[in-house]
Design a protein around this motif. Structure first.
Motif, short mmCIF file in Angstrom:
data_model
loop_
_atom_site.label_atom_id
_atom_site.label_comp_id
_atom_site.label_asym_id
_atom_site.label_seq_id
_atom_site.Cartn_x
_atom_site.Cartn_y
_atom_site.Cartn_z
N GLU A 182 0.49 -1.31 0.11
CA GLU A 182 -0.29 0.25 0.03
C GLU A 182 1.14 1.70 -0.17
O GLU A 182 0.35 2.17 -0.14
N ARG A 183 2.61 1.51 0.26
CA ARG A 183 2.84 2.45 0.65
C ARG A 183 3.41 2.62 -0.16
O ARG A 183 4.71 3.63 -0.96
N LEU A 184 3.64 1.86 -1.00
CA LEU A 184 4.13 1.74 -2.70
C LEU A 184 3.73 2.50 -3.65
O LEU A 184 3.70 2.87 -5.01
N GLY A 185 1.99 2.92 -3.42
CA GLY A 185 2.37 4.16 -4.48
C GLY A 185 1.33 3.68 -6.11
O GLY A 185 0.82 2.79 -5.30
N SER A 188 17.16 -9.73 -13.46
CA SER A 188 16.50 -9.77 -13.97
C SER A 188 14.66 -10.97 -13.73
O SER A 188 15.41 -11.09 -12.46
N LEU A 189 14.00 -9.98 -13.32
CA LEU A 189 12.71 -10.78 -13.22
C LEU A 189 11.70 -10.90 -14.44
O LEU A 189 11.61 -10.46 -15.60
N ALA A 190 11.13 -12.23 -13.66
CA ALA A 190 10.70 -12.70 -15.68
C ALA A 190 8.36 -11.83 -15.03
O ALA A 190 8.26 -11.34 -14.23
N THR A 191 8.05 -11.79 -16.14
CA THR A 191 6.39 -10.99 -15.75
C THR A 191 5.52 -11.69 -15.05
O THR A 191 4.83 -11.23 -13.79
N SER A 192 5.67 -13.26 -14.97
CA SER A 192 4.88 -13.68 -13.91
C SER A 192 5.29 -13.33 -12.65
O SER A 192 4.68 -13.13 -11.51
N GLU A 193 7.15 -13.18 -12.43
CA GLU A 193 7.49 -12.85 -10.79
C GLU A 193 7.10 -11.32 -10.06
O GLU A 193 6.17 -11.13 -9.17
N ILE A 194 7.18 -10.69 -11.61
CA ILE A 194 6.28 -8.86 -10.80
C ILE A 194 4.93 -9.08 -10.57
O ILE A 194 4.56 -8.75 -9.82
N VAL A 195 4.07 -10.29 -11.62
CA VAL A 195 2.86 -10.15 -10.84
C VAL A 195 2.70 -10.14 -9.55
O VAL A 195 1.37 -10.17 -8.79
N SER A 196 3.30 -11.47 -9.12
CA SER A 196 3.20 -12.57 -8.12
C SER A 196 3.87 -11.15 -6.79
O SER A 196 2.92 -11.02 -6.01
N LEU A 197 4.62 -10.36 -7.13
CA LEU A 197 5.60 -9.74 -6.26
C LEU A 197 4.53 -8.17 -6.06
O LEU A 197 4.32 -7.92 -5.07
N THR A 198 4.16 -8.24 -7.15
CA THR A 198 3.40 -6.35 -6.90
C THR A 198 1.37 -6.65 -6.41
O THR A 198 1.18 -6.01 -6.29
N GLY A 199 0.92 -8.20 -6.73
CA GLY A 199 -0.48 -8.50 -6.83
C GLY A 199 -1.03 -8.10 -8.00
O GLY A 199 -2.65 -7.36 -7.16
N GLY A 200 -0.87 -7.38 -8.95
CA GLY A 200 -1.16 -6.64 -9.95
C GLY A 200 -1.39 -8.03 -11.05
O GLY A 200 -1.42 -9.72 -10.96
#
Length: 117
Positions: free
Chosen positions: A26-29, A55-67
């Motif tokens: 929530e603090r990340l904007g 680097s990060l895979a798109t799937s990792e980024i989705v998981s980490l950000t919850g987007g």
């Protein structure tokens, strides 16, 4: 690298498993800022010898950000278009020097100002 590590103190911590973000989502904007933070985490983790890749895979980024995958994909395209991230493989992204600079100048102050409230 030393200045970056000092500036992210209290935001990214190094654990035996590797670097972790220590502040709530929530603090990340916005999602764009969250993606940049996680790309910075991969970058410093790799440079510090704690991760095997920067680097990060798109799937990792989705998981980490919850987007949502479509939203993350759109933000990644924007970041690549602005030169703040680069695609290094199929669905694999890393932060650029410009992205690190933008993170330090624009994203980090927003995150830190949220710490004080």
């Amino acid at each position: 690298l030393e200045a970056l590590l000092k500036s992210i103190e209290g935001i990214i911590a190094f654990t035996p498993e590797g670097p972790v973000v220590t502040i709530p989502k929530e603090r990340l904007g916005g999602e764009r800022d969250a993606i940049l933070l996680h790309l910075v985490k991969a970058y410093v983790g790799y440079r510090a010898g704690r991760l095997e890749k920067d680097s990060l895979a798109t799937s990792e980024i989705v998981s980490l950000t919850g987007g949502k995958p479509s939203t993350v994909g759109a933000r990644l395209s924007e970041l690549v278009g602005s030169g703040q991230a680069e695609r290094v493989g199929r669905g694999e992204y890393r932060i650029t020097t410009l992205g690190v600079r933008n993170f330090i100048d624009e994203v980090l102050p927003k995150i830190k100002s949220g710490e004080k409230t």
